[in-house]
Design a protein around this motif. Structure first.
Motif, PDB file in Angstrom:
ATOM      1  N   THR A  14      19.789 -21.890  25.483  1.00 39.31           N
ATOM      2  CA  THR A  14      20.640 -23.022  25.885  1.00 39.31           C
ATOM      3  C   THR A  14      19.852 -24.318  26.056  1.00 39.31           C
ATOM      4  O   THR A  14      20.250 -25.187  26.831  1.00 39.31           O
ATOM      5  CB  THR A  14      21.327 -22.696  27.232  1.00 39.31           C
ATOM      6  OG1 THR A  14      20.295 -22.400  28.180  1.00 39.31           O
ATOM      7  CG2 THR A  14      22.295 -21.542  27.129  1.00 39.31           C
ATOM      8  N   HIS A  16      17.453 -27.745  24.481  1.00 33.31           N
ATOM      9  CA  HIS A  16      17.773 -29.007  23.803  1.00 33.31           C
ATOM     10  C   HIS A  16      18.382 -28.789  22.422  1.00 33.31           C
ATOM     11  O   HIS A  16      19.485 -29.268  22.130  1.00 33.31           O
ATOM     12  CB  HIS A  16      16.481 -29.844  23.699  1.00 33.31           C
ATOM     13  CG  HIS A  16      16.565 -30.915  22.678  1.00 33.31           C
ATOM     14  ND1 HIS A  16      17.306 -32.054  22.858  1.00 33.31           N
ATOM     15  CD2 HIS A  16      16.032 -31.013  21.423  1.00 33.31           C
ATOM     16  CE1 HIS A  16      17.225 -32.814  21.786  1.00 33.31           C
ATOM     17  NE2 HIS A  16      16.458 -32.208  20.897  1.00 33.31           N
ATOM     18  N   ILE A  17      17.686 -28.033  21.594  1.00 29.42           N
ATOM     19  CA  ILE A  17      18.139 -27.924  20.199  1.00 29.42           C
ATOM     20  C   ILE A  17      19.368 -27.012  20.094  1.00 29.42           C
ATOM     21  O   ILE A  17      20.205 -27.196  19.205  1.00 29.42           O
ATOM     22  CB  ILE A  17      16.984 -27.465  19.275  1.00 29.42           C
ATOM     23  CG1 ILE A  17      17.257 -27.884  17.834  1.00 29.42           C
ATOM     24  CG2 ILE A  17      16.706 -25.997  19.396  1.00 29.42           C
ATOM     25  CD1 ILE A  17      17.210 -29.357  17.599  1.00 29.42           C
ATOM     26  N   TYR A  60      20.258 -12.018  26.174  1.00 29.29           N
ATOM     27  CA  TYR A  60      20.242 -12.096  24.708  1.00 29.29           C
ATOM     28  C   TYR A  60      20.741 -10.772  24.118  1.00 29.29           C
ATOM     29  O   TYR A  60      21.367 -10.743  23.056  1.00 29.29           O
ATOM     30  CB  TYR A  60      18.828 -12.398  24.208  1.00 29.29           C
ATOM     31  CG  TYR A  60      18.240 -13.719  24.698  1.00 29.29           C
ATOM     32  CD1 TYR A  60      19.049 -14.780  25.090  1.00 29.29           C
ATOM     33  CD2 TYR A  60      16.860 -13.899  24.760  1.00 29.29           C
ATOM     34  CE1 TYR A  60      18.503 -15.989  25.527  1.00 29.29           C
ATOM     35  CE2 TYR A  60      16.302 -15.100  25.189  1.00 29.29           C
ATOM     36  CZ  TYR A  60      17.138 -16.133  25.579  1.00 29.29           C
ATOM     37  OH  TYR A  60      16.581 -17.317  26.007  1.00 29.29           O
ATOM     38  N   PRO A  77      11.552 -20.928  22.490  1.00 22.23           N
ATOM     39  CA  PRO A  77      10.166 -21.305  22.147  1.00 22.23           C
ATOM     40  C   PRO A  77       9.558 -20.335  21.120  1.00 22.23           C
ATOM     41  O   PRO A  77       9.989 -19.182  20.999  1.00 22.23           O
ATOM     42  CB  PRO A  77       9.451 -21.216  23.498  1.00 22.23           C
ATOM     43  CG  PRO A  77      10.531 -21.416  24.526  1.00 22.23           C
ATOM     44  CD  PRO A  77      11.742 -20.747  23.943  1.00 22.23           C
ATOM     45  N   HIS A  78       8.535 -20.838  20.436  1.00 21.23           N
ATOM     46  CA  HIS A  78       7.981 -20.118  19.273  1.00 21.23           C
ATOM     47  C   HIS A  78       7.560 -18.678  19.563  1.00 21.23           C
ATOM     48  O   HIS A  78       7.720 -17.798  18.733  1.00 21.23           O
ATOM     49  CB  HIS A  78       6.780 -20.905  18.720  1.00 21.23           C
ATOM     50  CG  HIS A  78       7.126 -22.340  18.451  1.00 21.23           C
ATOM     51  ND1 HIS A  78       6.263 -23.384  18.690  1.00 21.23           N
ATOM     52  CD2 HIS A  78       8.258 -22.902  17.992  1.00 21.23           C
ATOM     53  CE1 HIS A  78       6.850 -24.532  18.386  1.00 21.23           C
ATOM     54  NE2 HIS A  78       8.051 -24.277  17.963  1.00 21.23           N
ATOM     55  N   ALA A 100       8.770 -23.297  14.412  1.00 20.36           N
ATOM     56  CA  ALA A 100       8.072 -22.531  13.403  1.00 20.36           C
ATOM     57  C   ALA A 100       8.644 -21.112  13.381  1.00 20.36           C
ATOM     58  O   ALA A 100       8.990 -20.570  14.415  1.00 20.36           O
ATOM     59  CB  ALA A 100       6.590 -22.506  13.723  1.00 20.36           C
ATOM     60  N   ILE A 127      15.063 -28.252   8.656  1.00 22.14           N
ATOM     61  CA  ILE A 127      16.051 -29.290   8.323  1.00 22.14           C
ATOM     62  C   ILE A 127      15.822 -29.970   6.973  1.00 22.14           C
ATOM     63  O   ILE A 127      16.764 -30.078   6.176  1.00 22.14           O
ATOM     64  CB  ILE A 127      16.113 -30.367   9.447  1.00 22.14           C
ATOM     65  CG1 ILE A 127      16.876 -29.815  10.649  1.00 22.14           C
ATOM     66  CG2 ILE A 127      16.766 -31.656   8.969  1.00 22.14           C
ATOM     67  CD1 ILE A 127      16.932 -30.776  11.820  1.00 22.14           C
ATOM     68  N   ARG A 167       7.765 -26.014  26.518  1.00 23.67           N
ATOM     69  CA  ARG A 167       7.422 -25.364  25.251  1.00 23.67           C
ATOM     70  C   ARG A 167       6.633 -26.257  24.287  1.00 23.67           C
ATOM     71  O   ARG A 167       5.963 -25.749  23.399  1.00 23.67           O
ATOM     72  CB  ARG A 167       8.681 -24.818  24.585  1.00 23.67           C
ATOM     73  CG  ARG A 167       9.643 -25.888  24.080  1.00 23.67           C
ATOM     74  CD  ARG A 167       9.766 -25.849  22.586  1.00 23.67           C
ATOM     75  NE  ARG A 167      10.380 -27.066  22.108  1.00 23.67           N
ATOM     76  CZ  ARG A 167       9.984 -27.720  21.041  1.00 23.67           C
ATOM     77  NH1 ARG A 167       8.967 -27.301  20.330  1.00 23.67           N
ATOM     78  NH2 ARG A 167      10.592 -28.816  20.670  1.00 23.67           N
ATOM     79  N   LEU A 173       3.745 -20.619  25.426  1.00 20.90           N
ATOM     80  CA  LEU A 173       5.031 -20.647  24.722  1.00 20.90           C
ATOM     81  C   LEU A 173       4.842 -21.051  23.254  1.00 20.90           C
ATOM     82  O   LEU A 173       5.800 -21.436  22.578  1.00 20.90           O
ATOM     83  CB  LEU A 173       5.991 -21.626  25.415  1.00 20.90           C
ATOM     84  CG  LEU A 173       6.343 -21.302  26.874  1.00 20.90           C
ATOM     85  CD1 LEU A 173       7.248 -22.386  27.463  1.00 20.90           C
ATOM     86  CD2 LEU A 173       7.025 -19.936  26.978  1.00 20.90           C
ATOM     87  N   ASP A 180       4.707 -27.119  16.267  1.00 19.50           N
ATOM     88  CA  ASP A 180       5.913 -27.898  16.564  1.00 19.50           C
ATOM     89  C   ASP A 180       6.228 -28.909  15.468  1.00 19.50           C
ATOM     90  O   ASP A 180       7.365 -28.971  14.991  1.00 19.50           O
ATOM     91  CB  ASP A 180       5.774 -28.609  17.917  1.00 19.50           C
ATOM     92  CG  ASP A 180       7.107 -29.210  18.343  1.00 19.50           C
ATOM     93  OD1 ASP A 180       8.144 -28.561  18.119  1.00 19.50           O
ATOM     94  OD2 ASP A 180       7.129 -30.333  18.879  1.00 19.50           O
TER      95      ASP A 180
END
Ligand SMILES: NC(=O)c1ccc[n+]([C@@H]2O[C@H](COP(=O)([O-])OP(=O)(O)OC[C@H]3O[C@@H](n4cnc5c(N)ncnc54)[C@H](OP(=O)(O)O)[C@@H]3O)[C@@H](O)[C@H]2O)c1
Length: 341
Positions: A14, A16-17, A60, A77-78, A100, A127, A167, A173, A180
């Motif tokens: 949940t 930012h992205i 999850y 996070p990655h 990534a 993207i 992150r 993280l 990034d």
């Protein structure tokens, strides 16, 4: 899959992205955002309220087990991409996983192996691959408008006062500029040249937290092509990109990773200029659409971001960071690096 049916999405996390992705899905008529999963019920509930999501799960695992979901978007996070994607794929869900792709190439290889074993769709969320203007730039390249591509130059820098625990910078993280933002320039070179490098060298600065704050890398390819790539998280820059060929060059204006303007230059003249705004100012729409297209057509991977290429990009980043002494907790004892040419 029936053309009439909406593709049913879940969002795992949940942050930012994840919020931006929810906004993107809500703009797509053939997508239905069915559920969100968080580590915490309250967080899931407030995300669901904000973005109009019907179901909010406190784990999850519960999200992955929902039988009414076709595909899950992973925005953690990655360090968690591998575990999260594996959880969803083992539950039979297609997966769109943020960049990534993973922490390292061995994780990426295993993730792809599981996708193939489970026969589920998997794609790294990258993207630039899906923005219409970038596809036109690639058409210029493939049509030979700039002759043979000899060099690629790209910059992706961002300056933020990042939380040391967050992150972006926290090594625990998978924080740092390589994974990034460096991943964008490396993936860009890979997309333009259509192959993996045979040699990769660079320098990075590891800051007080132990994560890489900035780096400059050079990649060399089998026909002598060279990519010169810059990335950072503590300095801003003009984040543009160039593709240099024997007959001319292409410049993609800032921000090249979310491109809306590019020009084809022959001699000193811009002979063609492309301009196209990002739809709804949310470029995540394009990768969501590509995922939907692949699911409708029964594809298990997208030709725009092939799985083997995501593995190669992780391999390249492994090779680069090894001499920097940059290791992550997920790395284990395995040796890693570029494949033999
Ligand atoms: N495509 C793009 O333009 C773009 C832009 C930014 C970021 N990204 C990528 O998206 C991913 C997430 O970035 P973000 O900026 O959205 O991160 P973020 O705001 O920090 O959100 C990450 C989310 O992951 C979940 N999470 C699970 N374990 C966690 C842990 N131990 N610590 C912190 N969060 C944890 C949390 O959701 P719950 O609390 O709900 O479990 C959290 O809200 C990264 O892979 C990043 O590279 C992509």
């Amino acid at each position: 899959m029936n053309e009439e049916q909406k593709i049913r999405w879940g969002i795992l996390s949940t942050g930012h992205i994840a919020g931006r992705f929810a906004e993107a899905l809500n703009l797509l008529p053939d997508a239905e955002l069915v559920a969100v999963g968080s580590r915490d019920q309250t967080t899931a509930d407030s995300f669901a309220a904000e973005y109009g999501v019907a179901r909010a799960y406190p784990s999850y695992e519960a999200l992955a087990a929902d039988p009414d979901i076709d595909v899950i978007y992973i925005g953690t996070p990655h360090t968690f991409h591998f575990d999260n994607a594996t959880l969803c794929m083992r539950a039979g869900k297609a997966v769109l996983c943020e960049k990534a792709f993973t922490i390292n190439a061995p994780e990426a290889e295993e993730m792809v192996r599981i996708a193939r074993e489970e026969k589920v769709f998997l794609m790294e969320a990258m993207i630039p691959r899906h923005v219409p203007l970038m596809k036109q730039v690639l058409a210029w390249v493939r049509e030979g408008r700039i002759g043979d591509v000899r060099m690629v130059k790209a910059t992706r820098c961002a300056r933020g006062d990042f939380d040391p625990e967050g992150r972006h910078m926290n090594p625990a993280l998978g924080g740092g500029s390589l994974l990034d933002v460096g991943v964008y320039v490396i993936s860009f070179a890979s997309m333009v040249l259509g192959k993996a490098p045979v040699d990769a060298v660079g320098m990075a600065h590891l800051g007080s937290l132990g994560s890489d704050e900035q780096g400059v890398v050079l990649l060399k390819y089998d026909q002598g092509e060279i990519a010169n790539l810059t990335f950072a998280l503590r300095t801003d820059a003009v984040n543009d990109a160039y593709i240099l060929g024997t007959a001319g060059y292409i410049k993609i204006d800032e921000t090249f990773a979310v491109p809306n303007r590019a020009r084809l230059v022959i001699g000193k003249e811009a002979v063609e200029v492309l301009e196209e705004p990002i739809e709804h100012d949310n470029a995540l729409i394009y990768e969501a659409r590509e995922t939907i297209r692949c699911l409708r057509e029964g594809l298990l991977e997208s030709p725009l971001m092939p799985l083997d290429e995501s593995i190669e990009i992780m391999r390249c980043m492994d090779t680069l960071r090894k001499p920097w002494g940059l290791r992550y907790s997920n790395d284990g004892e395995q040796e890693y690096g570029l494949s033999s040419p």
